[in-house]
Design a protein around this motif. Sequence first.
Motif, PDB file in Angstrom:
ATOM      1  N   VAL A 265      -1.817   2.052  -6.046  1.00 18.79           N
ATOM      2  CA  VAL A 265      -2.656   0.862  -6.000  1.00 18.79           C
ATOM      3  C   VAL A 265      -3.407   0.679  -7.316  1.00 18.79           C
ATOM      4  CG1 VAL A 265      -4.638  -0.205  -4.846  1.00 18.79           C
ATOM      5  CG2 VAL A 265      -2.850   0.890  -3.499  1.00 18.79           C
TER       6      VAL A 265
ATOM      7  N   ASP B 105       0.815  -1.234   0.000  1.00 20.69           N
ATOM      8  CA  ASP B 105       0.000   0.000   0.000  1.00 20.69           C
ATOM      9  C   ASP B 105       0.846   1.281   0.000  1.00 20.69           C
ATOM     10  OD1 ASP B 105      -2.380   1.368  -0.121  1.00 20.69           O
ATOM     11  OD2 ASP B 105      -2.712   1.355   2.037  1.00 20.69           O
TER      12      ASP B 105
ATOM     13  N   LEU C 120      -0.542  -4.990  -3.330  1.00 18.69           N
ATOM     14  CA  LEU C 120      -1.954  -5.261  -3.059  1.00 18.69           C
ATOM     15  C   LEU C 120      -2.173  -6.134  -1.820  1.00 18.69           C
ATOM     16  CD1 LEU C 120      -3.045  -5.945  -6.749  1.00 18.69           C
ATOM     17  CD2 LEU C 120      -3.544  -3.904  -5.396  1.00 18.69           C
TER      18      LEU C 120
END
Length: 201
Positions: free
Chosen positions: A45, A41, A166
């Motif tokens: 993204v 993150d 992710l």
Amino acid sequence: MSFRHLGLAAAGLAVFLLVLGLLGTPLQQHFDATLSNWLYDRQPVLAARLLGWTGSFWGSLAIAIAAGRLLRGSGRIAWPGLPLLLLASWLVNAAIKFGVNRPRPQLEHLMSVHGPSFPSGHAMAAMTLFGALGWLLARRRPSGRVAIALAAAALVLAGGLARLVLGVHYGSDVLAGYAVGTVLLAVYFHLGANAPARPYR
């Protein structure tokens, strides 16, 4: 199989077996935690999700079919060889996944995923698809070999690392996916070694 292709396959298999043997050890856990802390993150993204779609079964197969058709002048190694390579990649991946049955990381998944974690199917697909595509293009345009190899390597790297962004894979999943993909690429290169290279005029 030539010595070069055999060596490539042996290297990929050795890395895969090493990663598999280290699962659950402090070294593997430290490796995975370090990569997750660095990537999860912290990068775009949206770009990672786009790579997630293109690297999925249907996305990678669609790219392989389109590229194989465009490069069909290179012979059967491109069409139907490239789509068949991708199918083999996903079948081998599924067999290993359900044999090892490793749970996904305990992070919020920023993209929907299904099935076990090890090895990363997206990393395998990126290695086989872009590795094979780069090889085919370099044979047809030898003068651009270095640029093609760098572009292929960047796409392979992005396809795997996006899974860490992710939060849907461990770093060791990605490394194992690259390793098994390398074995499949070695077989593909061996099968295509005698196919005539037809450079663009």
